[in-house]
Design a protein around this motif. Structure first.
Motif, PDB file in Angstrom:
ATOM      1  N   GLN A   1       1.065   3.393   1.917  1.00 20.96           N
ATOM      2  CA  GLN A   1       1.546   3.844   3.367  1.00 20.96           C
ATOM      3  C   GLN A   1       3.073   3.326   3.660  1.00 20.96           C
ATOM      4  OE1 GLN A   1      -1.678   2.742   2.625  1.00 20.96           O
ATOM      5  NE2 GLN A   1      -2.297   5.073   2.707  1.00 20.96           N
TER       6      GLN A   1
ATOM      7  N   THR B   1       9.626   8.023   4.330  1.00 19.21           N
ATOM      8  CA  THR B   1       9.516   9.501   4.435  1.00 19.21           C
ATOM      9  C   THR B   1       9.974  10.133   3.237  1.00 19.21           C
ATOM     10  OG1 THR B   1       9.019   9.544   6.914  1.00 19.21           O
ATOM     11  CG2 THR B   1       9.849  11.576   5.928  1.00 19.21           C
TER      12      THR B   1
ATOM     13  N   ARG C   1       8.304   9.650   0.040  1.00 16.74           N
ATOM     14  CA  ARG C   1       7.229  10.334  -0.086  1.00 16.74           C
ATOM     15  C   ARG C   1       7.701  11.891  -0.471  1.00 16.74           C
ATOM     16  NH1 ARG C   1       3.030   7.862   1.976  1.00 16.74           N
ATOM     17  NH2 ARG C   1       1.745   9.514   2.669  1.00 16.74           N
TER      18      ARG C   1
ATOM     19  N   THR D   1       1.203  -1.442   0.105  1.00 12.41           N
ATOM     20  CA  THR D   1       0.049   0.093   0.128  1.00 12.41           C
ATOM     21  C   THR D   1       1.069   1.280   0.132  1.00 12.41           C
ATOM     22  OG1 THR D   1      -0.173   0.227   2.409  1.00 12.41           O
ATOM     23  CG2 THR D   1      -1.708  -1.222   1.196  1.00 12.41           C
TER      24      THR D   1
ATOM     25  N   GLU E   1       4.424  14.543   0.891  1.00  7.59           N
ATOM     26  CA  GLU E   1       4.368  15.292   1.871  1.00  7.59           C
ATOM     27  C   GLU E   1       4.802  16.831   1.954  1.00  7.59           C
ATOM     28  OE1 GLU E   1       6.847  13.630   4.848  1.00  7.59           O
ATOM     29  OE2 GLU E   1       5.491  11.675   4.841  1.00  7.59           O
TER      30      GLU E   1
END
Length: 179
Positions: free
Chosen positions: A166, A170, A173, A164, A179
């Motif tokens: 998720q 970081t 992203r 997924t 983010e």
């Protein structure tokens, strides 16, 4: 990136199907991504991945780094070396390495009777049925196999748990603008 022309017939892989093909000499290509040493190009017929060793067929293309992953890594074997090698593997459509994409689920390195190491990695893909999966897994296996003291390298594609978004790190992203 910019437009280029293939100087010779060039082996390539269709994206996302994963089918091997040959792009004819004279084909105009637009470079989309050059991460991990391989080159993703767009033509009038879609996206293709050109392996690093065939990048010289692209007129005017100069790899960002002289080290495209073909040279062996120096030093004593460590699991960190394996993680670092995996971070040089990319899905040809996504500018984030397979580790930061969250595709690598498990890494195991065991000492062999001869003093070397056998490395096994379990990874997944962003979508079942992705034809590029075996190509990405083989790229990862080849890079692990070049590490010092590695006698055997295997990369298994698994589907549990299901990937997924998720699972993206970081750093990943941030690259993707999430983010």
């Amino acid at each position: 990136m910019s437009n280029h022309v293939l100087q010779r017939a060039t082996p390539a892989t269709m994206i996302p199907a994963g089918d091997a093909t040959t792009l004819p000499a004279g084909t105009e290509v637009h470079i989309v991504q050059t991460l991990g040493g391989n080159v993703t190009v767009r033509t009038d017929h879609g996206l293709f991945r050109i392996a690093a060793e065939h990048g010289d067929a692209i007129e005017g293309y100069v790899p960002k780094s002289a080290s495209v992953g073909g040279e062996p890594v120096q030093g004593e074997f460590s699991e960190q070396m394996v993680w670092d090698a995996l971070k040089t593997c990319f899905d040809p459509e996504i500018p984030v390495n397979i580790v930061d994409l969250g595709l690598v689920y498990d890494l195991a390195a065991e000492k062999t009777p001869t003093g070397g190491f056998a490395v096994e990695v379990k990874m997944t893909l962003t979508a079942p049925g992705c034809g590029m999966g075996p190509i990405i897994a083989e790229d990862a296996r080849e890079k692990i196999a070049r590490l010092p003291q590695v006698e055997a390298a295997k990369v298994h594609i698994v589907w549990d748990p299901v990937w997924t978004p998720q699972m993206i790190s970081t750093e990943g992203r941030q690259v993707l603008g999430l983010e």
